[in-house]
Design an enzyme around this catalytic site. Structure first.
Site, short mmCIF file in Angstrom:
data_model
loop_
_atom_site.label_atom_id
_atom_site.label_comp_id
_atom_site.label_asym_id
_atom_site.label_seq_id
_atom_site.Cartn_x
_atom_site.Cartn_y
_atom_site.Cartn_z
CD GLU A 1 -2.23 -1.77 2.81
OE1 GLU A 1 -1.91 -1.02 3.89
OE2 GLU A 1 -2.60 -2.89 2.88
CD GLU B 1 -3.15 -5.18 5.27
OE1 GLU B 1 -4.40 -5.54 4.97
OE2 GLU B 1 -2.97 -3.54 5.39
CD GLN C 1 0.25 2.28 4.73
OE1 GLN C 1 -0.64 2.50 5.14
NE2 GLN C 1 0.77 2.71 3.58
CG ASP D 1 0.15 -1.79 15.09
OD1 ASP D 1 -0.07 -1.93 16.20
OD2 ASP D 1 1.04 -1.00 14.54
CE1 TYR D 2 -3.73 -1.10 11.13
CE2 TYR D 2 -2.19 0.00 9.87
CZ TYR D 2 -2.99 -0.05 10.77
OH TYR D 2 -3.23 1.03 11.30
CG HIS E 1 -0.48 4.13 13.61
ND1 HIS E 1 -1.83 4.14 13.96
CD2 HIS E 1 -0.31 4.04 12.21
CE1 HIS E 1 -2.55 4.46 12.52
NE2 HIS E 1 -1.69 4.40 11.59
#
Ligand code: TPP
Length: 796
Positions: free
Chosen positions: A497, A528, A550, A553-554, A595
């Site tokens: 992304e 993802e 990105q 956390d993702y 984040h």
């Protein structure tokens, strides 16, 4: 002279005969495959194998599909595809049974060496030195998995690689890997599994990317017992997918509906449609309906429990082999007698292949059991009770029809418990050790690369940093590095992304799409799961993808693919497939719950089979990328989210220097306490150490650099020998990665004897980080926390 009509008639007869032979050959394969299913189930029900799942009911569709699977193509499928494997010559019946028995000899089960359940296929992609084979000239099977729809993200990547090969001019030199991107990825899936998000995300991404993906949905109406009306909107995957359908001036996918018993119809549609996929790279979905499942889902249950009498009757009537037979009669292709002969011969063939597989699996174990029985029988003991116990064990072992390795090892171990004083006990122990070593090689090897392409074999090369090297922002080091990397290595791709046009959210790739091309540095959708799958498929085909998540956390969205697929690929194929992808992400402390994550405990425990790298700055990150790109192991690299604007000195040898994995670095020497950590937290610790210094406390700070592998040369215990105190600090939850480091050092490095005070961990709070600078201060360990704990340790 022969008339033209007569010649024409003869030619027609010859081509009819060729066609008839082909159909008969297919019929034979179908019958063999059905017999494999029937006999396979019996093997489980009589206890010779543990579990069985079979492809009965899907035979005819797979015969049709197999006809158009060409050298260079890939299959990413699931456990129903035995007929396809037999028809393409990629599995023999004997090999199928070897896997059913769990034979750990790769020569017998060439798919997984007994590591996977039956019908989980794979072919060899890399040689024993870690070099890619000529996949462009082979029929390739990426290793199957049990989690439903898990084949989908990988399939996207396998198909996407064709697009890379077709577009990448510099890639044409690798003609062992592709012929101009002509390769299709065939992907099979059950109707119920299309319910998973994996399926939808993949289909959407394929429609956007326009990649040669051909998805075959085997629709037998159920997901184990749950009917498709409970699974799919409108009870039909092709209807539900209509919005993705391509029209003349849109992207999208082509969709076909077919009947699983219609041999001729499927052959015709597959031929045309697949040729178009090959040429245009427009994906296709074949919804193959009216599939049956004569024996039910698997050996774990019976379908009479959930299918009505009418459904069961219908399945008998519409059995694809029965229908194929009828079609052959109707078209004068065969007769009862000829087909009956084929059936009798096929049954005999399958029985023989099963017996050969059975013998190959059990004979070596029987030999070990016999050796053990003899050893036990001949053990010299003077106690009559012990003597009779050993005789009894020996007789029992001899009488086992299907002994397991564990029976043998258990018997040997118990024998040494019964009679440790026996003069023969040493022989027994020796044999036990020999078999244990052999079994470990059979069952526990190849979690990571063991060839010369192991990342652990890449030697350290130090960065060349002159005293007057320019001080630049961390992201500028990455940017300059990636620029050089893309120039040097045409196999490297970066995507994710916001990776393409703006060059990632922290500018590591800024400006590089313009320079190196939209096909090499590209934006993807917010997906993802399939970003990881895309990377996986590309890596399996010999490319070097750097896929970006990105923010750390993702990663959770892609973790299933990483954990179940990427991390097990090398292990579950016993080293026959490698997927050297790099997941590049950024994490640790910054702002708010999503984040500032650093859930390293979760990550390292779910990613054994990958390397997990946690560089403290961008120079170290570059050195780690170089190491990874020189090897074949998959890895996750977590850059420090708060490090992109910190100043670092630019090394002169950006493409050459290499940070070795599993080698911690002492970043500050000291005498009183060893502090072990990684990533962003090191800067907090450095601050604390400077202040403690003023109190006369001297801290040694160690950056582990990689959590997987962890300190392979036991450097940390050497520090502890000097300081006798140790503190592990990180930003994970209590009991997370700090506890892992604690375990690795205290237990793994036998550090206990060097401790003067209790070893400690200092972690973040159990909750996610609260927002803002105060949220960070009170959620994550801060310098004051470090100082407090170290003062306590000094006064203990
Ligand atoms: C993620 C996941 N959930 C559940 C299962 C258990 N399971 C195995 S097969 C299956 C049904 C699959 O049905 P379908 O996709 O129609 O394929 P079929 O077996 O009918 O060919 C389920 C629920 C699994 N393997 N993976």
């Amino acid at each position: 002279m022969e008339s033209a009509a007569s010649i024409k008639h003869k030619e027609d007869m010859i081509s009819f005969e060729v066609f008839r032979k082909t159909v008969l050959e297919d019929f034979k394969t179908a019958i063999i495959s059905r017999e494999v299913s029937l006999l396979g189930r019996r093997e489980v029900l009589t206890g010779k194998a543990k579990f069985g799942i079979f492809g009965d009911g899907k035979e005819v569709a797979q015969l049709a599909m197999a006809k158009f699977f060409q050298p260079g193509d890939f299959r990413s499928g699931y456990y129903r595809d035995q007929t396809f494997m037999f028809a393409t010559g990629l599995s023999s019946v004997e090999q199928f049974f070897s896997q059913l028995y769990g034979d750990p000899d790769l020569k017998n089960d060439p798919f997984s060496a007994g590591r996977q359940m039956n019908a989980h296929f794979a072919t060899k992609f890399v040689d024993d030195n870690g070099n890619w084979l000529d996949l462009a000239n082979r029929k390739n099977i990426s290793a199957d998995m049990a989690p439903t729809a898990s084949q989908m993200p990988r399939a996207l990547g396998l198909a996407f690689a064709s697009k890379c090969f077709r577009q990448g001019l510099q890639l044409s030199q690798f003609d062992n890997l592709s012929h101009n991107g002509n390769e299709i990825c065939f992907c099979t899936i059950g109707d119920a599994s299309t319910t998973e998000g994996h399926f939808w995300e993949t289909m959407n991404a394929a429609g956007v990317l326009q990649v040669p993906l051909a998805v075959f949905v085997w629709d037998d109406g159920y997901g184990i017992s749950v009917p498709k009306n409970f699974q799919t909107t409108k009870g039909s995957i092709s209807e539900a997918l209509k919005g993705l359908e391509k029209n003349e001036d849109s992207n999208g996918i082509h969709i076909y509906k077919l009947k699983a018993w219609d041999y001729a119809g499927m052959c015709q549609v597959f031929e045309e449609a697949l040729q178009r996929v090959r040429e245009t790279h427009v994906p296709v979905l074949f919804h193959v309906e009216e599939v049956t499942q004569p024996q039910g889902h698997s050996t774990s249950g019976s379908h009479e429990r959930y299918k009505s009498a009418e459904r069961l009757e219908w399945e008998k009537e519409w059995d694809c082999i029965k229908k194929m037979k009828e079609w052959m009669f109707e078209n004068g292709l065969s007769n009862e007698e000829e087909l009956s002969d084929i059936e009798i011969a096929a049954k005999e063939y399958v029985r023989e292949a099963r017996q050969t597989a059975f013998n190959k699996y059990f004979d070596p174990i029987k030999e070990q059991a016999a050796n053990t029985a003899t050893l036990l029988k001949e053990m010299v003991v003077h106690d009559i009770d012990k003597y009779s116990q050993l005789q009894q064990m020996s007789n029992e072992l001899n009488s086992l029809k299907e002994p397991q390795r564990r029976d043998v090892l258990r018997a040997l171990f118990i024998a040494t418990e019964i009679a440790p004083e026996s003069p023969s006990a040493d022989d027994v122990k020796l044999y036990y050790q020999e078999l244990l070593t052999e079994s470990k090689q059979l069952y526990n090897s190849h979690l990571y690369n063991q060839s010369n392409k192991s990342a652990l074999k890449v030697a350290e090369i130090k960065p060349l940093i002159s005293f007057d090297a320019p001080l630049v922002n961390g992201f500028e080091i990455l940017n300059k590095y990636f620029d050089a990397l893309f120039t040097q290595n045409p196999k490297v791709y970066a995507f994710g992304e916001d990776v393409g046009f703006i060059g990632d959210v922290n500018q590591g790739l800024a400006g590089l799409q313009d320079k190196h091309g939209k096909d090499r540095i590209l934006d993807t959708g917010i997906r993802e799961l399939t970003i990881v799958g895309q990377a996986l498929g590309m890596a399996l085909r010999g490319l070097r993808p750097i896929a970006e998540i990105q923010y750390l956390d993702y990663l959770l969205y892609g973790l299933q693919v990483l954990s179940d697929d990427v991390a097990t690929t090398h292990f579950r194929t016993k080293g026959q497939q490698s997927c050297p992808l790099i997941i590049r992400t950024r994490g640790h402390r910054l702002e708010g719950i999503w984040h500032s994550g650093s859930p390293l405990g979760m990550i390292i425990n779910s990613l054994r089979g990958m390397y997990v790298c946690v560089p403290r700055n961008m120079v170290q990150a570059v050195g780690i990328y170089n190491t990874l790109l020189a090897s074949n192991d998959p890895a996750l690299v977590i850059e420090c989210l708060n490090g992109y604007r910190l100043k670092e000195k630019m090394p002169a040898n950006l493409l050459e220097f290499a940070v070795p994995l599993g080698i911690p670095e002492i970043i500050k020497e000291g005498d009183d306490v060893t502090i072990v950590s990684y990533g962003s937290t090191l800067r907090i610790i450095q601050d604390a150490a400077d202040r403690l210094h003023k109190e006369g406390i001297s801290c040694e700070i160690i950056d582990v650099q990689t959590l997987l592998p962890f300190d392979i040369n036991h450097k940390i215990v050497e520090s502890l020998k000097k300081t006798n105190r140790i503190l592990f600090v990180d930003e994970d939850v209590p009991g997370g990665a700090a506890a892992y480091m604690y375990n690795q050092v205290i237990e793994g490095q036998h550090a206990f004897q060097w401790l003067d005070v209790s070893p400690r961990t200092l972690t973040a709070q159990a909750h996610r980080a609260s927002y803002g600078s105060d949220g960070d201060y009170f959620s994550k360990p801060n310098a004051e926390d470090v100082i407090r704990v170290i003062r306590e340790m000094m006064s203990e």
